[in-house]
Design an enzyme around this catalytic site. Structure first.
Site, mmCIF file in Angstrom:
data_model
loop_
_atom_site.group_PDB
_atom_site.id
_atom_site.type_symbol
_atom_site.label_atom_id
_atom_site.label_comp_id
_atom_site.label_asym_id
_atom_site.label_seq_id
_atom_site.Cartn_x
_atom_site.Cartn_y
_atom_site.Cartn_z
ATOM 1 N N HIS A 67 -34.504 -11.652 27.751
ATOM 2 C CA HIS A 67 -34.331 -13.109 27.829
ATOM 3 C C HIS A 67 -35.390 -13.651 28.790
ATOM 4 C CE1 HIS A 67 -29.772 -12.905 26.751
ATOM 5 N NE2 HIS A 67 -30.420 -13.425 25.734
ATOM 6 N N CYS B 265 -28.298 -16.235 34.841
ATOM 7 C CA CYS B 265 -27.608 -16.166 33.548
ATOM 8 C C CYS B 265 -26.096 -16.161 33.702
ATOM 9 C CB CYS B 265 -28.118 -15.025 32.688
ATOM 10 S SG CYS B 265 -27.983 -13.412 33.394
HETATM 11 N N1 ARG Z 1 -25.208 -7.954 28.485
HETATM 12 C C1 ARG Z 1 -25.772 -9.245 28.243
HETATM 13 C C2 ARG Z 1 -26.672 -9.197 27.022
HETATM 14 O O1 ARG Z 1 -27.342 -8.229 26.834
HETATM 15 C C3 ARG Z 1 -26.486 -9.746 29.443
HETATM 16 C C4 ARG Z 1 -26.998 -11.140 29.265
HETATM 17 C C5 ARG Z 1 -27.749 -11.634 30.443
HETATM 18 N N2 ARG Z 1 -28.249 -12.910 30.158
HETATM 19 C C6 ARG Z 1 -29.460 -13.382 30.441
HETATM 20 N N3 ARG Z 1 -29.736 -14.584 30.072
HETATM 21 N N4 ARG Z 1 -30.345 -12.669 31.038
HETATM 22 O O2 ARG Z 1 -26.713 -10.090 26.235
#
Ligand code: ARG
Length: 284
Positions: free
Chosen positions: A176, A272
């Site tokens: 992300h 997040c």
């Molecule tokens: N376990 C989640 C996923 O893989 C973590 C999300 C973290 N979110 C972020 N925007 N970095 O989707």
């Protein structure tokens, strides 16, 4: 609206599947009760840090069986009181779309949002995790590749009537945009170059003056410190390396650290775990 953050309490949090390389279900299952207790403490620490920094915190409950709802940055994009609801790439998270739509509906009923809108069928977009509003440059930096689709930035531009800078993410480790890019209130951008393609790095360098561009180290990125929430002169993040605190200190920012290891075990940090509800394209 004051700076307002949506958070999801970790009542149903666990690490039970792997959709990014940080996720360690084996570690979690060694002692779920202890990890959950640590997650509750860690979450309370984040709420407190946001309040101390001047934020208003709206904490809601998640849904059983959807452990990653604790990362509401992925639930949607909220700008100018419009929420664009996310569409998740992985089946493991697609079950979050209905409960998050209901949460946005309740925020609408309470007068905190004007509109809740959906993406076109077939477009993946994982919320503010892949769409970072830059109030200095009046544009949104939009990540795509591992999660959000290459077609998402145009939909975002259209929905909100804004300019977007699409940035392709080069690795599953930084899946992300918010894991490798942070726009600070004073116009500085903290980013981790290896997470981007050469075109992505160029797009960033083209728009951010060198004196405002801060490169995160491998350590900063893997401690999830680029995944930070900036509120005025406070930057809330996971436990940071001293060098990063010094560099931000030199720029006039105070780093507020929160012990976030239970959530780093799922591949997420401070940014997040929050969703800003009050951002406006015209506001300060
Ligand atoms: N376990 C989640 C996923 O893989 C973590 C999300 C973290 N979110 C972020 N925007 N970095 O989707």
């Amino acid at each position: 609206m004051p700076p307002t953050f949506l958070l999801v309490a970790p009542t149903h949090y666990e690490v039970s599947y792997t959709i990014n390389p940080w996720m360690k279900p084996g570690t979690w299952s060694e002692n779920p009760a202890r990890h959950l207790a640590e997650a509750q403490r860690s979450f309370a620490g984040l709420e407190q840090a946001l309040r101390d920094a001047g934020g208003t915190v709206e904490t809601v409950e998640g849904a059983p069986g959807q452990p990653d709802m604790v990362f509401p940055a992925n639930a949607g994009i909220v700008l100018d009181r419009t929420a664009l609801v996310a569409a998740f790439r992985h089946p493991q998270r697609q079950g979050e779309e209905a409960p998050f739509t209901a949460i946005f509906g309740r925020l609408h009923d309470r007068g905190l949002l004007d509109r809740v809108v959906r993406l076109p069928q077939g477009v993946f977009q994982e919320g503010a995790g892949d769409c970072i509003w830059d109030r200095t440059r009046r544009l949104a930096w939009t990540g795509y590749g591992p999660r959000s689709g290459h077609d998402a930035p145009a939909v975002i531009a259209d929905t909100f009537g804004i300019d977007t800078v699409p940035l392709e993410l080069a690795t599953e480790r930084f899946y992300h945009l918010d894991t490798c890019f942070c726009a600070l209130p004073g116009g500085e951008v903290l980013f981790y170059p290896p997470a981007f393609t050469a075109d992505g790095v160029r797009a960033i360098r083209d728009r951010v003056a060198p004196e405002l561009l801060l490169e995160a180290s491998d350590e900063d990125a893997s401690r999830f410190c680029v995944n930070a929430v900036a509120l005025d002169r406070t930057v809330v993040m996971a436990q940071a390396a001293p060098a990063l605190k010094d560099r931000l200190g030199d720029r006039g920012y105070a780093v507020r650290e929160v012990e976030l290891s239970p959530f780093i075990l799922s591949g997420g940090g401070a940014y997040c775990m929050t969703l800003r509800l009050d951002l406006s394209t015209g506001g300060a």
